[in-house]
Write an enzyme that holds these catalytic residues in place. Structure first.
Site, PDB file in Angstrom:
ATOM      1  N   HIS A 416       0.815  -1.225   0.000  1.00  0.00           N
ATOM      2  CA  HIS A 416       0.000   0.000   0.000  1.00  0.00           C
ATOM      3  C   HIS A 416       0.844   1.269   0.000  1.00  0.00           C
ATOM      4  O   HIS A 416       0.310   2.367  -0.124  1.00  0.00           O
ATOM      5  CB  HIS A 416      -0.957   0.000   1.194  1.00  0.00           C
ATOM      6  CG  HIS A 416      -2.376   0.266   0.798  1.00  0.00           C
ATOM      7  ND1 HIS A 416      -2.728   1.144  -0.198  1.00  0.00           N
ATOM      8  CD2 HIS A 416      -3.547  -0.243   1.273  1.00  0.00           C
ATOM      9  CE1 HIS A 416      -4.033   1.175  -0.325  1.00  0.00           C
ATOM     10  NE2 HIS A 416      -4.563   0.332   0.547  1.00  0.00           N
ATOM     11  N   ASP A 420      -2.531   1.393  -4.771  1.00  0.00           N
ATOM     12  CA  ASP A 420      -3.828   1.509  -4.089  1.00  0.00           C
ATOM     13  C   ASP A 420      -4.842   0.609  -4.782  1.00  0.00           C
ATOM     14  O   ASP A 420      -4.554  -0.004  -5.822  1.00  0.00           O
ATOM     15  CB  ASP A 420      -4.312   2.967  -4.045  1.00  0.00           C
ATOM     16  CG  ASP A 420      -4.393   3.610  -5.417  1.00  0.00           C
ATOM     17  OD1 ASP A 420      -4.764   2.903  -6.382  1.00  0.00           O
ATOM     18  OD2 ASP A 420      -4.112   4.812  -5.536  1.00  0.00           O
TER      19      ASP A 420
END
Length: 446
Positions: A416, A420
């Protein structure tokens, strides 16, 4: 004479340390340039350290089992003034073949020295070669002639496991006879049925131990320790996120079933579903290149080449060889490399060149029946894709009809910090589209 130090080399990308598994030399030994002097293990590969000089081993600074950072001094060698030019140093991106092959560039070894024994009886002559201290100790304890043992290590070197397997299988009759001629030991009177010579097996550090409570203690191998270390690093440093997408691969299954027998007969290896998945992934990575990235602390490096790491398991370890430039290969070419790399791993012939340069990992978890899983990212890559088992399910199709369809789950773990959900969702959707429309997307095998 000059004292020169040999240091722990960098044996691959992102490798920062190595463990001295065993020394292949001892103080006072004469070594030639490029001769292997120690076996080492990293979180990437098992390899050998070559000597950078020709000379006499002066001091073994590192001890067996010790883990040292890259650049740390492991031993010193006394060399002549003319031998001060060191061997080539491995770089992070391209490890020297001298380290990988432990002898491709070094001087050719001399023929084995044959030692005649005082006993005039006819028995095989024993060849003197380079063996690790652990191998020599185990062979000595069990009166094993290493000339009879088949090596499976690098360049057919005899490993401790080879000796243990030889002991477990029992000595050939010829060597049992030799042992009886070499030693005269008073034995208690035995019945005829008891006169069977069984080699004594000395427990090794790799054997399981049954405790008094009935628990089994299993020693952790160096390979397992390296895997554990890398997994802990990945899970601690990478903020993992996860998503899954269901894919209808009925068209792919039917297409592959039509051609698999002819393909095997023509090419000599299997056409697996995994080759189709790798091709679809490589095409999607070209369209969404950010997913083909690695984390480099203060920057994200988007890789130009698409090199897919694939997981191959052996009985006691998991290795991740790399198929290079997958986007430029046909499905036939990908299937061939899967077959070749799997064979190399299972035969214990994996080299550093086979595991370097991976930019994205695809794991075939469906091969053992898994239908849903969350992979741990292969640090420092940005994501890992788990291809699960293809399962036949009832599915609602056009006109609200229910029909049996072949369904597979694609499970993506993502970093992350780099990615995304939006871009990963688009990436998975593109892989899904390619796999569900094999004919339209012209995913030709050749």
């Amino acid at each position: 004479m000059t004292i020169q130090n040999i240091t722990m080399p960098q044996l691959g990308e992102s490798v920062t340390e190595g463990k001295i598994d065993s020394w292949l030399v001892k103080v006072g030994d004469k070594v030639n340039k490029y001769d292997p002097i120690a076996e080492v293990t990293t979180d990437k590969v098992n390899a050998e350290i070559p000597s950078s000089f020709t000379g006499i081993v002066k001091e073994l600074i590192a001890i067996e089992g010790e883990t040292l950072p890259v650049g740390a001094i492991v031993c010193s060698i006394e060399v002549e003034g003319a031998e001060l030019q060191p061997a080539p140093v491995a770089s992070d991106s391209n490890v020297s073949s001298a380290i990988l092959n432990a002898g491709v560039q070094r001087q050719q070894p001399q023929p084995p020295v044959v030692v005649e024994t005082p006993d005039k009886s006819e028995r095989p002559k024993r060849a003197v070669g380079r063996f690790s201290p652990a191998v020599l100790l185990l062979a000595s304890q069990n009166d094993i002639d290493l000339a009879h043992v088949q090596g499976t290590g690098l360049e057919n070197r005899i490993t401790r496991k080879d000796v243990e397997a030889y002991i477990a299988a029992g000595k050939p009759e010829r060597q049992v006879a030799e042992s009886s001629q070499l030693q005269v030991v008073e034995q208690p009177q035995l019945n005829e049925s008891e006169k069977v010579s069984v080699p004594k097996v000395t427990p090794s550090r790799t054997e399981s131990v049954l405790t008094a409570s009935g628990d089994i203690e299993i020693p952790v191998t160096s390979v397992r320790k390296a895997i554990a270390k890398n997994m802990v690093r990945s899970s601690l440093e990478i903020p993992h996120a996860w998503m899954m997408m269901e894919v209808d691969v009925t068209e792919l299954v039917e297409y592959r079933d039509r051609i698999k027998s002819e393909f095997k007969q023509k090419e000599g290896f299997n056409l697996t579903y995994f080759a189709f998945f790798l091709k679809a992934v490589s095409q999607a990575l070209k369209e969404y290149p950010l997913i083909n990235s690695v984390w480099a602390e203060d920057k994200i490096i988007q890789k130009k080449d698409i090199n897919l790491s694939i997981a191959v398991a052996t009985d006691d370890a998991l290795f991740v060889p790399v198929i290079k430039n997958v986007d430029e290969k046909s499905i036939k070419g990908i299937a061939k490399e899967i077959h070749e790399l799997s064979t190399i791993v299972r035969n214990g012939k994996l080299k550093m060149e086979h595991i370097q340069g991976g930019t994205f990992t695809v794991n075939n978890t469906g091969s053992f029946g898994s239908i849903q899983s969350m992979g741990i990212i292969n640090y420092p890559q940005a994501a890992i894709l788990q291809v699960e088992s293809i399962v036949k399910k009832p599915v609602i199709v056009q006109g609200n009809m229910i029909a049996p369809r072949h369904i597979v789950n694609l499970c993506l773990s993502l970093d992350h910090r780099i990615l995304d959900g939006l871009i990963c969702g688009k990436f998975l959707s593109r892989v899904k589209e390619l796999l569900e429309n094999v004919d339209k997307q012209k995913m030709s095998v050749y």
